[in-house]
Write a protein that holds these residues in place. Structure first.
Motif, short mmCIF file in Angstrom:
data_model
loop_
_atom_site.label_atom_id
_atom_site.label_comp_id
_atom_site.label_asym_id
_atom_site.label_seq_id
_atom_site.Cartn_x
_atom_site.Cartn_y
_atom_site.Cartn_z
N GLY A 150 0.81 -1.22 0.00
CA GLY A 150 0.00 0.00 0.00
C GLY A 150 0.85 1.27 0.00
N GLY A 151 2.16 1.10 0.03
CA GLY A 151 3.04 2.26 -0.06
C GLY A 151 3.70 2.67 1.25
N ALA A 152 3.57 1.82 2.28
CA ALA A 152 4.22 2.18 3.54
C ALA A 152 5.73 2.13 3.39
N GLU A 153 6.38 3.08 4.04
CA GLU A 153 7.83 3.16 4.00
C GLU A 153 8.45 2.01 4.79
N ASP A 154 7.82 1.68 5.90
CA ASP A 154 8.33 0.61 6.75
C ASP A 154 7.23 0.17 7.70
N PHE A 155 7.48 -0.95 8.35
CA PHE A 155 6.52 -1.51 9.28
C PHE A 155 7.28 -1.85 10.55
N LEU A 156 6.90 -1.24 11.66
CA LEU A 156 7.62 -1.48 12.91
C LEU A 156 6.78 -2.28 13.88
N LEU A 157 7.42 -3.22 14.57
CA LEU A 157 6.71 -3.99 15.59
C LEU A 157 6.71 -3.21 16.89
N LYS A 158 5.56 -3.23 17.54
CA LYS A 158 5.47 -2.58 18.85
C LYS A 158 5.86 -3.58 19.92
N PRO A 159 6.38 -3.16 21.08
CA PRO A 159 6.61 -1.76 21.41
C PRO A 159 7.81 -1.18 20.65
N VAL A 160 7.59 0.02 20.09
CA VAL A 160 8.63 0.67 19.30
C VAL A 160 9.75 1.15 20.21
N GLN A 161 10.97 0.98 19.76
CA GLN A 161 12.12 1.39 20.55
C GLN A 161 12.91 2.47 19.84
#
Lengths: 153, 220
Positions: free
Chosen positions: B147-158
């Motif tokens: 969908g065009g996301a730059e990146d995908f981060l898993l939570k909890p974000v650090q």
């Protein structure tokens, strides 16, 4: 009590919280984010969490009390609680939430009610532990000492 | 035992010319790199705001996708879609700069994915959107990247997650800073469409890299 003694007590107490699984590495992350521009950051975040969790637990209790409650709604609430407990490193709370979500999926009402009690208990326990921890910190700072940095990562 | 002194002053660092340049660049970034953070959890918003400000970003936090769209001028206060793109363009002309959007995936109402699609279909489409989620679901991750996301981060974000993003984002940002400051940083980048394919390949292994972190956590 001497500052050195206080610091030792603090270090031992912190270590026990990690050892007993009340806190995990995410809590250390928060401590590392705290600095002189925001010296109460950890306490503020923890406060927010307990405000949040109280509302969520109350909501859960109300929902589970209904005759034909929606498991999806329960799951959504637990998901939120799981997320915020993970964010502050409240490991035991988070773990109960993981089990809780599974029981929602299984649509096991008894187990869900059990988890609700457990999650209330774990929130209560970690809240007390953290309040004690913050009090110890305040005592050290008031006595002119520095807070030991725990190396757990 | 190491000590964390709440009253500690930052140590003085002697300034060499290159350090001075670095500091200037840093200060420029501090004034300009603006992140719009979207999360319905107050706890998570506070933590993300801290992580971003420690990383020298200017931060605006909102608690929903709708509020994010309002902020960007993509929807008016009555939640009607702006009749024409002009409202958001006007916001941008008025100098509203958003260099990065970081959004939670799971939110009541509009999800992070919905927000992503809305942003990508608007005059803000060049702004990178990073999605955060507690669920490590490959299908969700792929959907967001597609969908065009730059990146995908898993939570909890650090903090380390944001630090990993920075070089990629700041490269094109710095280029735009040294050029005309009014141009949207992303449009001066070499054609994004070329990069998408390679970007996706580079990005998709990353979420699985989150796994190794879990091993670290168990060593107590």
């Amino acid at each position: 009590m001497e500052v050195v003694q206080m610091q030792r007590r603090f270090a031992e107490y912190t270590a026990s919280l990690f050892r007993e699984g009340f806190l995990d590495a995410q809590f250390t992350q928060l401590q590392q984010l705290q600095d002189e521009t925001n010296p109460d950051f950890v306490e503020e975040v923890v406060s927010l969490f307990f405000e949040d969790s109280e509302k969520l637990v109350n909501n859960l209790a109300k929902t589970l009390d209904q005759q034909n409650f929606d498991y999806k709604k329960v799951d959504a609430l637990v998901h939120q609680l799981k997320g915020s407990s993970a964010s502050i490193g409240a490991q035991r709370v988070k773990n109960v939430c993981v089990a809780f979500r599974q029981f929602c999926e299984d649509q096991n009402v008894e187990a869900c009610l059990g988890c609700l009690q457990q999650v209330k208990q774990e929130c209560f326990l970690v809240k007390n532990k953290l309040e004690t921890l913050f009090r110890m910190e305040q005592q050290i700072v008031a006595a002119g000492g520095s807070i030991p940095v725990m190396e757990y990562n | 035992m190491l000590f964390r002194n709440k009253m500690e002053l930052k140590p003085q660092v002697s300034d060499t010319p290159s350090q001075h340049q670095q500091q200037q660049k840093q200060e420029q970034r501090e004034k300009h790199f603006h992140v719009l953070a979207v999360d319905d959890s107050e706890t998570d918003r506070k933590i993300l705001e801290k992580i971003l400000s420690v990383s020298s970003c200017q931060v605006t936090c909102v608690d929903s996708g709708d509020k994010a769209l309002e902020y960007l001028g993509l929807v008016d206060a009555n939640h009607q879609d702006s009749a024409s793109p002009s409202q958001s363009e006007r916001s941008q002309e008025d100098g509203l700069k958003v260099n990065l959007i970081m959004t939670d995936y799971c939110m009541p109402g509009m999800t992070g994915y919905d927000l992503l699609k809305r942003v990508k279909g608007s005059s803000w489409k060049e702004v990178p959107v990073v999605i955060m989620s507690s669920e490590n679901e490959p299908s969700r991750i792929n959907k967001c990247l597609e969908g065009g996301a730059e990146d995908f981060l898993l939570k909890p974000v650090q903090l380390s997650d944001v630090k990993k993003l920075q070089p990629r984002l700041l490269k094109s940002f710095d280029q735009s800073c040294t050029n005309l400051p009014d141009i949207d940083p992303m449009t001066t980048d070499n054609s994004k469409s070329n990069n998408n394919a390679t970007k996706r390949k580079a990005l998709s292994p990353e979420p699985s890299e989150r796994r190794p972190k879990m091993k670290e956590l168990t060593v107590l």
